[in-house]
Design a protein around this motif. Sequence first.
Motif, PDB file in Angstrom:
ATOM      1  N   PHE A 126      63.515 -30.259 -20.766  1.00 24.35           N
ATOM      2  CA  PHE A 126      62.504 -29.822 -19.804  1.00 24.35           C
ATOM      3  C   PHE A 126      63.077 -28.778 -18.844  1.00 24.35           C
ATOM      4  N   GLY A 127      64.303 -28.979 -18.406  1.00 26.43           N
ATOM      5  CA  GLY A 127      64.934 -28.010 -17.518  1.00 26.43           C
ATOM      6  C   GLY A 127      65.040 -26.628 -18.151  1.00 26.43           C
ATOM      7  N   PHE A 128      65.442 -26.602 -19.414  1.00 24.27           N
ATOM      8  CA  PHE A 128      65.504 -25.317 -20.111  1.00 24.27           C
ATOM      9  C   PHE A 128      64.112 -24.712 -20.273  1.00 24.27           C
ATOM     10  N   LEU A 129      63.141 -25.543 -20.595  1.00 27.83           N
ATOM     11  CA  LEU A 129      61.775 -25.042 -20.763  1.00 27.83           C
ATOM     12  C   LEU A 129      61.234 -24.435 -19.470  1.00 27.83           C
ATOM     13  N   LEU A 130      61.598 -25.027 -18.348  1.00 29.75           N
ATOM     14  CA  LEU A 130      61.111 -24.506 -17.066  1.00 29.75           C
ATOM     15  C   LEU A 130      61.590 -23.085 -16.801  1.00 29.75           C
ATOM     16  N   THR A 131      62.743 -22.721 -17.331  1.00 28.42           N
ATOM     17  CA  THR A 131      63.293 -21.391 -17.058  1.00 28.42           C
ATOM     18  C   THR A 131      62.642 -20.295 -17.901  1.00 28.42           C
ATOM     19  N   VAL A 132      62.002 -20.670 -18.998  1.00 30.32           N
ATOM     20  CA  VAL A 132      61.443 -19.676 -19.924  1.00 30.32           C
ATOM     21  C   VAL A 132      60.446 -18.756 -19.237  1.00 30.32           C
ATOM     22  N   VAL A 133      59.563 -19.303 -18.449  1.00 33.38           N
ATOM     23  CA  VAL A 133      58.503 -18.508 -17.832  1.00 33.38           C
ATOM     24  C   VAL A 133      59.064 -17.445 -16.877  1.00 33.38           C
ATOM     25  N   PHE A 134      60.281 -17.639 -16.397  1.00 35.45           N
ATOM     26  CA  PHE A 134      60.879 -16.686 -15.472  1.00 35.45           C
ATOM     27  C   PHE A 134      61.698 -15.603 -16.167  1.00 35.45           C
ATOM     28  N   GLN A 135      61.756 -15.652 -17.468  1.00 31.03           N
ATOM     29  CA  GLN A 135      62.479 -14.640 -18.229  1.00 31.03           C
ATOM     30  C   GLN A 135      61.569 -13.432 -18.479  1.00 31.03           C
ATOM     31  N   PRO A 136      62.115 -12.226 -18.452  1.00 35.64           N
ATOM     32  CA  PRO A 136      61.300 -11.022 -18.667  1.00 35.64           C
ATOM     33  C   PRO A 136      60.600 -11.021 -20.028  1.00 35.64           C
ATOM     34  N   THR A 137      61.223 -11.630 -21.021  1.00 33.94           N
ATOM     35  CA  THR A 137      60.632 -11.628 -22.362  1.00 33.94           C
ATOM     36  C   THR A 137      59.406 -12.536 -22.480  1.00 33.94           C
ATOM     37  N   TYR A 138      59.198 -13.406 -21.510  1.00 39.28           N
ATOM     38  CA  TYR A 138      58.044 -14.308 -21.573  1.00 39.28           C
ATOM     39  C   TYR A 138      56.743 -13.525 -21.648  1.00 39.28           C
ATOM     40  N   ARG A 139      56.631 -12.460 -20.876  1.00 39.99           N
ATOM     41  CA  ARG A 139      55.392 -11.651 -20.858  1.00 39.99           C
ATOM     42  C   ARG A 139      55.138 -10.962 -22.192  1.00 39.99           C
ATOM     43  N   ARG A 140      56.179 -10.831 -22.999  1.00 39.92           N
ATOM     44  CA  ARG A 140      56.006 -10.192 -24.309  1.00 39.92           C
ATOM     45  C   ARG A 140      55.546 -11.174 -25.383  1.00 39.92           C
ATOM     46  N   LEU A 141      55.524 -12.452 -25.047  1.00 43.93           N
ATOM     47  CA  LEU A 141      55.036 -13.435 -26.014  1.00 43.93           C
ATOM     48  C   LEU A 141      53.547 -13.232 -26.251  1.00 43.93           C
ATOM     49  N   SER A 142      53.124 -13.545 -27.443  1.00 47.75           N
ATOM     50  CA  SER A 142      51.696 -13.456 -27.740  1.00 47.75           C
ATOM     51  C   SER A 142      50.951 -14.494 -26.908  1.00 47.75           C
ATOM     52  N   GLU A 143      49.639 -14.315 -26.811  1.00 46.85           N
ATOM     53  CA  GLU A 143      48.830 -15.286 -26.073  1.00 46.85           C
ATOM     54  C   GLU A 143      48.948 -16.683 -26.696  1.00 46.85           C
ATOM     55  N   ALA A 144      49.006 -16.740 -28.023  1.00 48.08           N
ATOM     56  CA  ALA A 144      49.152 -18.029 -28.715  1.00 48.08           C
ATOM     57  C   ALA A 144      50.482 -18.690 -28.357  1.00 48.08           C
ATOM     58  N   ASP A 145      51.564 -17.904 -28.294  1.00 48.68           N
ATOM     59  CA  ASP A 145      52.868 -18.468 -27.956  1.00 48.68           C
ATOM     60  C   ASP A 145      52.943 -18.878 -26.485  1.00 48.68           C
ATOM     61  N   GLN A 146      52.275 -18.122 -25.601  1.00 44.29           N
ATOM     62  CA  GLN A 146      52.228 -18.533 -24.198  1.00 44.29           C
ATOM     63  C   GLN A 146      51.446 -19.842 -24.049  1.00 44.29           C
ATOM     64  N   THR A 147      50.386 -19.999 -24.815  1.00 39.93           N
ATOM     65  CA  THR A 147      49.628 -21.257 -24.805  1.00 39.93           C
ATOM     66  C   THR A 147      50.490 -22.389 -25.355  1.00 39.93           C
ATOM     67  N   LEU A 148      51.209 -22.110 -26.441  1.00 42.35           N
ATOM     68  CA  LEU A 148      52.108 -23.112 -27.016  1.00 42.35           C
ATOM     69  C   LEU A 148      53.178 -23.509 -25.994  1.00 42.35           C
ATOM     70  N   TYR A 149      53.674 -22.540 -25.251  1.00 40.43           N
ATOM     71  CA  TYR A 149      54.659 -22.833 -24.204  1.00 40.43           C
ATOM     72  C   TYR A 149      54.059 -23.752 -23.139  1.00 40.43           C
ATOM     73  N   MET A 150      52.853 -23.449 -22.691  1.00 37.26           N
ATOM     74  CA  MET A 150      52.220 -24.281 -21.658  1.00 37.26           C
ATOM     75  C   MET A 150      51.983 -25.704 -22.168  1.00 37.26           C
ATOM     76  N   VAL A 151      51.559 -25.838 -23.411  1.00 33.78           N
ATOM     77  CA  VAL A 151      51.368 -27.156 -24.011  1.00 33.78           C
ATOM     78  C   VAL A 151      52.702 -27.896 -24.062  1.00 33.78           C
ATOM     79  N   THR A 152      53.757 -27.189 -24.442  1.00 38.50           N
ATOM     80  CA  THR A 152      55.090 -27.788 -24.531  1.00 38.50           C
ATOM     81  C   THR A 152      55.580 -28.270 -23.169  1.00 38.50           C
ATOM     82  N   ILE A 153      55.348 -27.471 -22.135  1.00 44.68           N
ATOM     83  CA  ILE A 153      55.742 -27.856 -20.776  1.00 44.68           C
ATOM     84  C   ILE A 153      54.998 -29.120 -20.344  1.00 44.68           C
TER      85      ILE A 153
END
Length: 177
Positions: A48-75
């Motif tokens: 969970f700690g590692f997952l929390l840092t993903v959204v603050f990485q510059p590459t997060y904005r380059r994820l597709s909408e589906a992958d950003q949704t998958l990230y939110m579900v994972t969190i």
Amino acid sequence: MVTRTADGRQTGTQADGRDESAHERADRMWGDRLQEIRVAQTGVQILFGFLLTVVFQPTYRRLSEADQTLYMVTIVLGATAIGTLVAPVAFHRIVSGRRIKPEAVVRASRLTMLGLFLLLVTMTSSLLLVLRTATQDDGYVPWIVAGVAALYILCWFVIPMVICLRKAPGRDAGAGD
């Protein structure tokens, strides 16, 4: 044969081969649950700690909408897994001293099983997100994730359940829990 001492304590050999009262059994089982939870909590909290840092990485904005949704579900799954695995500790703290430990052990076991299931789904979802991002290929990624999830299910649930069914009451019960 089970007998009672003058103070009401149950003694003798139980069906599982242990010489312990119901309260001693509940104490032992509670300690077992806490050890199990400690192992699972550590893993899910690190993940969970590692997952929390993903959204603050510059590459997060380059994820597709589906992958950003998958990230939110994972969190959310990770947060619910932590909450469910920590719940038995809070449960114990609240009910401690109320002489309901056998029931508390049962409830804690159920919460732990739910937490393990949520951890399984969180890890599977995390793996899917990472492999989708790393490979940019959805052709084989779902198969890899399904294989890993099947391994988790086999090791965490199926094998223990098969062993429990083989050692059902009436069969050679061995040493019990």
